[in-house]
Design a protein around this motif. Structure first.
Motif, PDB file in Angstrom:
ATOM      1  N   VAL A 190      24.911  26.608   0.990  1.00 52.39           N
ATOM      2  CA  VAL A 190      25.050  25.831   2.220  1.00 52.39           C
ATOM      3  C   VAL A 190      23.835  24.934   2.410  1.00 52.39           C
ATOM      4  CG1 VAL A 190      25.315  25.954   4.718  1.00 52.39           C
ATOM      5  CG2 VAL A 190      26.440  27.659   3.244  1.00 52.39           C
ATOM      6  N   HIS A 191      22.648  25.579   2.285  1.00 53.70           N
ATOM      7  CA  HIS A 191      21.415  24.804   2.437  1.00 53.70           C
ATOM      8  C   HIS A 191      21.373  23.657   1.456  1.00 53.70           C
ATOM      9  CE1 HIS A 191      19.731  28.332   4.625  1.00 53.70           C
ATOM     10  NE2 HIS A 191      19.300  27.320   5.359  1.00 53.70           N
ATOM     11  N   PHE A 192      21.779  23.970   0.250  1.00 56.12           N
ATOM     12  CA  PHE A 192      21.720  22.961  -0.815  1.00 56.12           C
ATOM     13  C   PHE A 192      22.600  21.771  -0.458  1.00 56.12           C
ATOM     14  CE2 PHE A 192      23.437  21.260  -4.812  1.00 56.12           C
ATOM     15  CZ  PHE A 192      22.250  20.772  -5.348  1.00 56.12           C
ATOM     16  N   PHE A 193      23.831  22.072  -0.003  1.00 57.42           N
ATOM     17  CA  PHE A 193      24.749  20.972   0.312  1.00 57.42           C
ATOM     18  C   PHE A 193      24.264  20.165   1.513  1.00 57.42           C
ATOM     19  CE2 PHE A 193      27.948  23.144  -2.381  1.00 57.42           C
ATOM     20  CZ  PHE A 193      28.122  22.069  -3.232  1.00 57.42           C
ATOM     21  N   ILE A 194      23.669  20.857   2.475  1.00 51.13           N
ATOM     22  CA  ILE A 194      23.122  20.142   3.639  1.00 51.13           C
ATOM     23  C   ILE A 194      22.060  19.164   3.157  1.00 51.13           C
ATOM     24  CG2 ILE A 194      21.679  20.394   5.714  1.00 51.13           C
ATOM     25  CD1 ILE A 194      23.221  23.048   6.202  1.00 51.13           C
ATOM     26  N   PHE A 195      21.200  19.644   2.294  1.00 48.26           N
ATOM     27  CA  PHE A 195      20.109  18.814   1.758  1.00 48.26           C
ATOM     28  C   PHE A 195      20.668  17.590   1.063  1.00 48.26           C
ATOM     29  CE2 PHE A 195      17.216  17.851  -1.757  1.00 48.26           C
ATOM     30  CZ  PHE A 195      16.100  17.482  -1.007  1.00 48.26           C
TER      31      PHE A 195
ATOM     32  N   VAL B 116      22.102  15.115   3.575  1.00 47.56           N
ATOM     33  CA  VAL B 116      21.052  14.348   4.254  1.00 47.56           C
ATOM     34  C   VAL B 116      20.540  13.243   3.341  1.00 47.56           C
ATOM     35  CG1 VAL B 116      18.707  14.479   5.144  1.00 47.56           C
ATOM     36  CG2 VAL B 116      20.364  16.206   5.804  1.00 47.56           C
ATOM     37  N   GLN B 117      20.298  13.601   2.070  1.00 49.39           N
ATOM     38  CA  GLN B 117      19.822  12.617   1.080  1.00 49.39           C
ATOM     39  C   GLN B 117      20.802  11.455   0.997  1.00 49.39           C
ATOM     40  OE1 GLN B 117      17.357  12.428  -1.443  1.00 49.39           O
ATOM     41  NE2 GLN B 117      16.120  13.982  -0.471  1.00 49.39           N
ATOM     42  N   THR B 118      22.098  11.786   0.895  1.00 52.63           N
ATOM     43  CA  THR B 118      23.125  10.767   0.719  1.00 52.63           C
ATOM     44  C   THR B 118      23.143   9.838   1.922  1.00 52.63           C
ATOM     45  OG1 THR B 118      24.360  12.530  -0.323  1.00 52.63           O
ATOM     46  CG2 THR B 118      25.540  10.471   0.005  1.00 52.63           C
ATOM     47  N   VAL B 119      23.123  10.433   3.146  1.00 52.50           N
ATOM     48  CA  VAL B 119      23.149   9.621   4.370  1.00 52.50           C
ATOM     49  C   VAL B 119      21.972   8.674   4.385  1.00 52.50           C
ATOM     50  CG1 VAL B 119      22.841   9.725   6.865  1.00 52.50           C
ATOM     51  CG2 VAL B 119      24.459  11.267   5.740  1.00 52.50           C
ATOM     52  N   LEU B 120      20.787   9.195   4.084  1.00 44.67           N
ATOM     53  CA  LEU B 120      19.582   8.370   4.060  1.00 44.67           C
ATOM     54  C   LEU B 120      19.732   7.223   3.072  1.00 44.67           C
ATOM     55  CD1 LEU B 120      16.684  10.950   4.287  1.00 44.67           C
ATOM     56  CD2 LEU B 120      17.245   9.165   5.931  1.00 44.67           C
ATOM     57  N   PHE B 121      20.299   7.543   1.906  1.00 40.79           N
ATOM     58  CA  PHE B 121      20.428   6.540   0.846  1.00 40.79           C
ATOM     59  C   PHE B 121      21.394   5.443   1.302  1.00 40.79           C
ATOM     60  CE2 PHE B 121      22.514   4.949  -3.010  1.00 40.79           C
ATOM     61  CZ  PHE B 121      21.404   4.396  -3.623  1.00 40.79           C
ATOM     62  N   ILE B 122      22.549   5.844   1.859  1.00 45.78           N
ATOM     63  CA  ILE B 122      23.540   4.858   2.315  1.00 45.78           C
ATOM     64  C   ILE B 122      22.936   3.983   3.394  1.00 45.78           C
ATOM     65  CG2 ILE B 122      25.761   4.594   3.550  1.00 45.78           C
ATOM     66  CD1 ILE B 122      26.627   7.160   2.012  1.00 45.78           C
TER      67      ILE B 122
END
Ligand SMILES: [Ca+2]
Ligand SMILES: [Ca+2]
Length: 507
Positions: free
Chosen positions: A476-481, A484-490
């Motif tokens: 779960v933690h991994f997917f959240i991370f 977040v990375q993806t959102v920041l990148f987009i």
């Protein structure tokens, strides 16, 4: 050490050299000590020569005979000059009667070419091999020859190399294959164009022949490395010592600076007295020669002191100033010594990393074993400690890898720093740095090899079994991370495209 010259894989030699760099050099005493107690060692002046007054007034070398193109001078014997098809040799006048012996030979092989020929040979044979096709000496010798073979006749890329060939007086030397079919032992060493003279120590003691080499990279005279060893070797009980050399289509200068012979006597045995062996005529001749030389020396000393009363006790002009090429050489050696130290340090750090890795692997294994036994109550607590250890270990590993990277950078900086000197020594410099490049390449390969070797062993610890750890990084933690990375990148991509659009509008 492989016994066959042919079996020596070409890329292996620099590795051996590199390993030798990182470890203290083997001394002659250490090499022979393995067999038994250290022998009594006595210098034998009748079987030796050395500068600075090597040659007599009549051009001969005391106790030695020279043949062919050999030219003795005050501080060395030039066995061949760098001209095509030269041959020369120097032999003791009398046979030695030592059961065991040691010789220390100092020589230089120098040539302008990247490849030279043919090479140099050190002999102990029943008869003098005054002339012949084997490095300037006779074939079908009875005894042993240690060959410093510069030219690669068989094209196996294993020259320059050192090879030990024994002969009972019947064998014809296999020149076309660089003696590979006849080698008792060998090692691959480049002895040409070295900054300092190359030194070789050959010991024959209790039927074992050992060859140690100081390959002229440092001024340290005792910095010997192991080259070759032949056990159960039977040599003639009496024989001549000799050194010979030859050139071919390619040509090097082959200069011998000194040839020192020592008689080795097993503890408890008595050495024969040397005086009984010298004929009275020779004794008189040498005494006369010595007295004459002594008088000349005294006369010249007095003359010099009369003419230069002011320089008494001061260093000579030669010592106070260095030539451009001397300075270049000195800079190169200082650079090389630094590289040497860096590589040693690298070696030490690699050992430390290996040690850490081993600890890490054993800790994980232990943990897995514990879990296998099953202590569900303590699981959370233990795994927390475990993770802390693992994290600490990883940090340590990263820190050491960084240190290695910085020491390699330092080494590279030393190399480029030493490359500055002018054009006179460029050829030698390039060659040395090619050597160094090769060694660094091997270090790299070794590290890759280490990594490859370590990877499967850690995989074998079955990381897939770890999922039961509750406090390990959860999915779960991994997917959240990741999210977040993806959102920041987009967000960033959108921001940039807006910026670009705004810029376009502006134009
Ligand atoms: Ca050869
Ligand atoms: Ca060869």
């Amino acid at each position: 050490m492989p016994r066959s010259w042919a079996k020596m894989a070409a890329p292996l030699a620099p590795l051996v050299l590199l390993l030798a760099l990182g470890r203290p050099a083997l001394s002659g005493a250490q090499a022979t000590e393995g067999a038994a107690a250290a022998p009594h060692r006595r210098f034998e002046y009748k079987y030796s020569f050395k500068g600075p007054h090597l040659v007599q007034a009549d051009g001969t070398v005391p106790f030695w005979v020279h043949t062919g193109n050999a030219i003795p001078s005050a501080d060395q014997i030039r066995i061949t000059t760098s001209l095509k098809s030269q041959k020369g040799s120097v032999w003791t006048k009398t046979k030695s009667i030592f059961e065991y012996w040691e010789v220390e030979v100092t020589f230089r092989v120098t040539g302008r070419g990247r490849i030279g020929a043919d090479g140099l040979a050190i002999w102990f044979t029943e008869e003098q091999g005054l002339e012949g096709p084997v490095f300037g000496a006779a074939d079908k010798w009875n005894g042993v020859g240690i060959f410093f073979d510069s030219f690669d006749n068989d094209g196996k890329k294993n020259n320059p190399g050192v090879i030990v060939v024994g002969n009972n007086g019947k064998l014809l030397y296999d020149h076309q294959n660089d003696g590979s079919t006849q080698a008792l032992a060998s090692c691959q060493r480049d002895f040409r164009n070295k900054p300092y003279p190359v030194r070789v120590k050959i010991t024959y003691y209790q039927k074992t022949l050992t060859v140690l080499i100081n390959n002229g990279f440092t001024p340290d005279k005792e910095d010997y490395e192991f080259c070759a060893k032949v056990e159960d070797m039977v040599l003639p009980s009496q024989g001549y010592f000799g050194i010979s050399a030859a050139t071919g289509g390619l040509a090097d200068d082959h200069d011998v600076l000194s040839f020192l012979t020592f008689q080795l006597t097993e503890p408890g045995k008595e050495a024969p007295t040397p005086d009984a062996e010298i004929p009275q005529k020779d004794k008189d001749k040498y005494r006369e020669e010595f007295e004459h030389f002594q008088q000349e020396l005294d006369k010249k000393k007095e003359e010099f002191q009369r003419e230069h009363p002011d320089v008494q006790g001061q260093p000579a002009a030669d010592d106070a100033f260095e030539t451009v090429s001397d300075r270049e050489l000195r800079q190169i050696f200082e650079g090389q010594n630094r590289i040497h130290l860096e590589i040693k340090q690298l070696n030490r750090q690699l050992d430390m990393i290996l040690d850490e890795q081993r600890k890490y692997v054993s800790a994980v294994t232990e943990e897995i074993a514990k879990r296998g036994a099953g202590f569900p109550g303590q699981q959370g607590q233990v795994s927390q400690q475990e993770i802390e250890t693992v994290v600490k270990t990883q940090e340590e590993v990263i820190r050491q890898v960084k240190e290695i990277r910085s020491s390699v950078t330092d080494a590279l900086r030393s190399i480029s720093g030493a490359q500055h000197p002018g054009s006179a020594g460029v050829y030698e410099t390039t060659q040395h740095f090619n050597d160094i490049k090769e060694h660094l390449h091997i270090v790299k390969r070794d590290i890759e090899h280490l990594v490859q070797r370590n990877t499967p062993s850690t995989e074998k610890q079955k990381c897939p079994e770890l999922p039961p750890f509750p406090s390990c990084l959860s999915t779960v933690h991994f997917f959240i991370f990741v999210a977040v990375q993806t959102v920041l990148f987009i967000g960033y991509v959108m921001y940039r495209s807006q910026q670009e659009a705004a810029a376009k509008k502006f134009f």
